[in-house]
Write an enzyme that holds these catalytic residues in place. Sequence first.
Site, short mmCIF file in Angstrom:
data_model
loop_
_atom_site.label_atom_id
_atom_site.label_comp_id
_atom_site.label_asym_id
_atom_site.label_seq_id
_atom_site.Cartn_x
_atom_site.Cartn_y
_atom_site.Cartn_z
N GLU A 115 0.81 -1.21 0.00
CA GLU A 115 0.00 0.00 0.00
C GLU A 115 0.84 1.26 0.00
OE1 GLU A 115 -3.23 2.63 0.21
OE2 GLU A 115 -3.08 0.55 -0.43
N ASP A 116 1.95 1.27 0.77
CA ASP A 116 2.67 2.52 1.04
C ASP A 116 4.06 2.61 0.41
OD1 ASP A 116 0.54 3.40 2.58
OD2 ASP A 116 1.35 2.56 4.43
#
Length: 710
Positions: A115-116
Amino acid sequence: MSAEATNEGAPGRRRGRARLDLRRLGRAALAGPASRGRLPDAIDHVAKVHRSHHPGADLDILRRAYLLAESSHRGQKRKSGEPYITHPLAVTLILAELGAETTTLTASLLHDTVEDTEVTLDQVREQFGEEVGFLVDGVTKLEKVDYGAAAEPETFRKMLVATGNDVRVMSIKLADRLHNMRTLGVMRPEKQVRIAKVTRDVLIPLAERLGVQALKTELEDLVFAILHPEEYARTRELVLAHPTGTAPLHATAERVRAVLHEADIAAEVLVRPRHFVSVHRVRLKRGEPTGSDLGRLLVLVAEDADCYAVLGELHTCLTPFVSEFKDFIAVPKFNLYQSLHTAVAGPGGEPAQVLIRTHQMHKVAEAGVIALGNPYAAPETPDAADGERVDPTRPGWLSRLLEWQRATPDPDTFWTSLRDELAQDREITVFRADGGTIGLPAGSSCVDAAYAQHGDGAHSCIGARVNGRLATLGTVLRDGDTLQLLMARDTTSGPSPNWLEHARTPAARIAIGRWLSAHQGDRAPDPVAPPAPADRRPCPPPRELAPPVRRPLVVTAEGRDLAAASVRLAGCCTPVPPDEVTGFAVRGRAMTVHRSQCSAVGRMVTSGRQPVEVRWSCPEGGGRDYRVTLFAESFSRPHLLADLTEAIAAEGAAVVSAAVEPPHEQRVRHTYTLQLSDASQLPDLMRAMRRVPGVYEVARAGRTVAGAPS
């Protein structure tokens, strides 16, 4: 350590350890990765905790997962200013302390990378395998939507979809939320409140249902402090300022140890302080708590049988409070929890709560499904391989949630139903008559039990027996009831709209609503207005009917033959051969004939009317036409009238008239006047009507009623 930290009890010690561990992880993370092949210092503590639960665990995959996470998150900071890597490390440590297996810890270290960072899901799968990739993907899906009010329904729908395949996804999410709640102080107050409410409404109940008490209790205290700061402060001060703390419990613990030592039962006796929310609940229920209310005794033994041996000794040697006894070993809670609960009198006579369980039960009580490991691993024992493997991470309540979330396209309806389901603070256990149990929220009805047991198959449920007695589907069930559901053989039948009035669980309400919506165009006729046969006009309600022309009766009175007499068969009981009959003279030479058991006979004799002896000239009733009135009592359901008339026709009887009373508490009374070509058909006809699903009684008109003269 300060005096305040010393007296604060288990919740304070846990948070203190968490802060120390977080600082240690932060310093280790700042030091950078270790040399090639050596375990990095940052996960050394995680590895030691993990090995304490799983001595043979492969630590190399954890080392590789940490190195990927550390390098991909390098340069990222949390709002607190700490390196971002401290977050996945802290989440992984929480899970390690609960005994999570290696695959879960690996996915936890990597849960934010896709996600990051620039790491892709394909890279995770390639380096760590499909299983880790699946878990990371599941957690990633939960992070893509903001926790704002408008996004909540879809967020938690995705959460359940991911959880449905592997509940370890939820375990990682709960640990992730716990660490975020521990560090929520850096957020704006309004955001703290918003996140705390979502945690309270959804994540804490989910932790409860997954059996992860260690996470649930800490989350409760953290939410309590944010949403009710004044009550939290008052409760905290009460615990810290209590003059004796849990001293009364320690004295009781010594007595328990002595009793068990004398009985030669090996047991560990501990004093478990209550967390702040638990103390607050005690205060609301009983008033200001005593020292014994600030904690409970925990007795740990080796085997199940030892639990009952401990219980016997405590109830024999100490004064028990029998009303406090509960056996969650024989009947585990819906979230896998097992324990014996009791209470004994302490030195001052105050009740001391006692929990008795095995070490394995305690592990599951604290960590729930996390303690059960990988549900897809091979069974550890040959015995387990012999039977069908049951996935322990798919408890019944979760399967129900997954079923109705798939059937509910509207996110707002789903969200409301989810919150209703999770808001149930107590479950009951209902025993099925054919074996097994059904777990339901308190206040559930037979309708809820039907859908919990049969899913959409419950559409054909027509009644129930509760503790052996006939009951309507709206009957509210109690803990420990025995339930037998009565199902129609005709699977095309379906629920009536009034079932929604009795359905409490979302599973039942959604299934009923879906069926009603799909069948709006072909609803069965209103049962209070039965359809007329296609070849005749509607018949009037039953009334006193003229008998057939050929009367197979011989009437005698005072020794004289009155067979030329005008005879009418009473409409209240419609006698047929070979019924015993009694006559009463009316005007002129007319005669009305009743069944001898008819309640009208007793009333007329009591009033002074003289009975006349009557007998059948053809006792078996062959070759004649007769009319008879029958009452059928049944549970209300669609198509019942059609099924009954079909059964009547199959026995060769003709319906002269029919009437159906309005349903009352889902029960319906039918009245049929039927014409038989042979009176000997009657017993077979009544048996055929009783076999129609939903019909629980068929009786002749004129049966004796309570209070009537016999």
